[in-house]
Scaffold this motif. Structure first.
Motif, PDB file in Angstrom:
ATOM      1  N   LYS A   1       0.863  -1.183   0.000  1.00 53.54           N
ATOM      2  CA  LYS A   1       0.000   0.000   0.000  1.00 53.54           C
ATOM      3  C   LYS A   1       0.899   1.232   0.000  1.00 53.54           C
ATOM      4  O   LYS A   1       1.764   1.373   0.868  1.00 53.54           O
TER       5      LYS A   1
ATOM      6  N   ILE B   1       1.031   5.674  -1.167  1.00 50.10           N
ATOM      7  CA  ILE B   1       0.287   6.872  -1.570  1.00 50.10           C
ATOM      8  C   ILE B   1       1.037   7.496  -2.732  1.00 50.10           C
ATOM      9  O   ILE B   1       2.237   7.790  -2.622  1.00 50.10           O
TER      10      ILE B   1
ATOM     11  N   ASP C   1      -4.484   6.694  -2.575  1.00 48.69           N
ATOM     12  CA  ASP C   1      -4.160   5.397  -1.992  1.00 48.69           C
ATOM     13  C   ASP C   1      -4.079   4.368  -3.118  1.00 48.69           C
ATOM     14  O   ASP C   1      -5.042   4.148  -3.856  1.00 48.69           O
TER      15      ASP C   1
ATOM     16  N   LYS D   1     -12.567   3.114  -0.874  1.00 49.14           N
ATOM     17  CA  LYS D   1     -11.962   4.442  -0.769  1.00 49.14           C
ATOM     18  C   LYS D   1     -12.164   4.969   0.653  1.00 49.14           C
ATOM     19  O   LYS D   1     -13.276   5.268   1.058  1.00 49.14           O
TER      20      LYS D   1
ATOM     21  N   HIS E   1      -9.950   7.489   1.944  1.00 48.05           N
ATOM     22  CA  HIS E   1      -9.464   8.869   2.004  1.00 48.05           C
ATOM     23  C   HIS E   1      -9.457   9.462   0.592  1.00 48.05           C
ATOM     24  O   HIS E   1      -9.388   8.737  -0.406  1.00 48.05           O
TER      25      HIS E   1
ATOM     26  N   ALA F   1      -9.276   6.106  -5.126  1.00 50.37           N
ATOM     27  CA  ALA F   1      -8.425   5.003  -4.654  1.00 50.37           C
ATOM     28  C   ALA F   1      -8.269   4.014  -5.796  1.00 50.37           C
ATOM     29  O   ALA F   1      -9.184   3.825  -6.601  1.00 50.37           O
TER      30      ALA F   1
END
Length: 460
Positions: free
Chosen positions: A15, A17, A101, A131, A133, A137
């Motif tokens: 994961k 960003i 993300d 999703k 944030h 996503a």
């Protein structure tokens, strides 16, 4: 990390960003009046690919993340987040390069084994990210066969289907080291209201102030789960669409395939209501109308280019409302006339100009498409066949073999999207998100038309 069911396991391997490569100055981007007509919910897009002929999955991930970072420099609001702007007194997009993300995963299933007919089983919670944030996503999953699935979940307040496809197409262009075919526009002034505002009272027949429902029509225990919304994907063969179009045009007026399909769907949903004991209840069907070409009519090439590249929502949702008993007795051609007439009210420039002005006088209040303003049975039909972008979703390892929209299971609105088939240009693929009762009735009584999507049909 991972999750599984009786069919296959998905393991999250990473994961991260992803930020825009060249971040813009931190600023607020207000929603347009047309954005404010969209409720705060998410909508996804899924794209499936066969195994690339060369390069490792790790290499593909690096290309995807690097090109995504470059694409976000153009589509910078998608790297932001929706927040309350106290100074403006409303929610806006904070263009702060918060980032997207990006989930990396592997799945213990082959592409041909995916039950795409039932996306609740094969896509939801497995190949589509949730999703948590920001505005967008993304999840990229390698399958056991080496195939790749890309799932994108957007906040609908920031993008409609046209905008989402334009972004993904640009991302794919940049992954192939090509210049995007279209440069996005976030210019708010092209959707400004007129001064003074003016609009036809007919806008009140399309949108309304949102009032939370006090109760559901199906009070009591839903023992059989008939009212639970489920998602299914079908294909409709071209000859069935042609027959439907002929039936819808029997009164001498030629109707489009979309009008014919919408008429048939409206009728069969009404029949399912009658069959389940909901006698003579109101049944609504709405059609999503894109206003980009309408708003630029007669305003020159510059306005046309700005509207065609506008990222956001430029939609109206005209609808028809009839009692189920009346729809049961009406011939399809008469229902098609009803569909044509309510659709025609929104396919012009004045309607969208009026709509922008109507929202301006209600900008601080929650709004809703009138078809969904009550507890009546309502279905929104959206035509994805107009996008013509599936062939552009090539990230450098081949054409997409299947693509579709995807609604999270939490969505409680009935929705149907028609898509061009990837294997036969005369056929349609149809994504449906409907109550279980309606879906079961459609499969029982229109199985000759709605055929479950499968790997044989997709030739995978």
């Amino acid at each position: 990390m991972g999750f599984s069911d009786k069919h296959f396991l998905v393991k999250v391997t990473g994961k991260v960003i992803v930020h825009a490569e060249e971040p813009c100055n931190d600023h607020w981007l207000p929603f347009t009046n047309l954005d404010l007509l969209v409720p705060p919910f998410d909508v996804g897009s899924i794209f499936c690919y066969k195994k690339p002929s060369n390069g490792s999955f790790s290499n593909k991930l690096n290309i995807l993340k690097a090109s995504l970072s470059r694409a976000l420099a153009l589509y910078y609001p998608l790297a932001g987040e929706i927040r309350w702007n106290a100074a403006a007194g409303e929610n806006q997009i904070r263009c702060n390069n918060r980032g997207i993300d990006f989930v990396e995963a592997v799945a213990d299933v082959e592409l041909k084994e995916l039950n795409l007919y039932n996306p609740d089983e094969s896509i939801e919670g497995k190949l589509m990210p949730k999703k948590l944030h920001g505005v967008l996503a993304i999840q990229v999953t390698e399958l056991k066969c080496g195939g790749i699935v890309i799932g994108c979940m957007f906040d609908h307040r920031a993008t409609d289907g046209y905008s989402a496809n334009m972004f993904i197409s640009s991302w794919a262009d940049m992954a192939r080291s090509e210049t995007p075919s279209m440069i996005p526009s976030f210019q708010r002034s092209i959707i400004n209201p007129r001064c003074p505002t003016t609009y036809s009272p007919s806008i009140n027949d399309v949108f309304a102030l949102y009032e939370p429902p006090t109760k559901q029509d199906h009070d009591g225990d839903d023992i059989n789960g008939d009212h639970v919304l489920i998602s299914r994907i079908y294909y409709i063969e071209g000859d069935q669409l042609s027959k439907l179009q002929l039936l819808a045009s029997e009164n001498g007026k030629r109707r489009s395939k979309l009008e014919a399909f919408t008429s048939f769907l409206w009728k069969i949903v009404a029949l399912s209501m009658e069959d389940s004991g909901n006698h003579n209840k109101l049944c609504n069907v709405a059609l999503a109308v894109d206003g980009r070409s309408r708003l630029s009519e007669g305003d020159g090439e510059e306005k046309k280019t700005l509207m065609s590249s506008h990222i956001g929502n430029v939609l109206s949702m005209p609808y028809g409302s009839k009692r189920s008993q009346e729809l049961k007795e009406m011939p399809l051609s008469n229902i098609a006339t009803e569909v044509h007439e309510f659709l025609h009210t929104a396919t012009n420039k004045d309607h969208f100009l009026d709509l922008i002005d109507w929202v301006e006088e209600r900008r601080s209040q929650p709004l809703i498409a009138k078809a969904f303003a009550s507890n009546e049975m309502s279905v929104l039909v959206s035509s994805g066949t107009r996008f013509h972008t599936m062939e552009k979703m090539d990230f450098g390892w081949g054409k997409v073999v299947f693509g579709s929209c995807h609604l999270p299971s939490s969505r409680i609105d009935s929705y149907v999207m028609t898509l061009t088939s990837p294997t036969n240009s005369n056929d349609w693929v149809v994504y449906m998100h409907l109550p279980t009762k309606q879906m079961n009735y459609i499969e029982s009584h229109a199985g000759h038309m709605f055929k479950p999507l499968n790997s044989n049909y997709l030739q995978i």
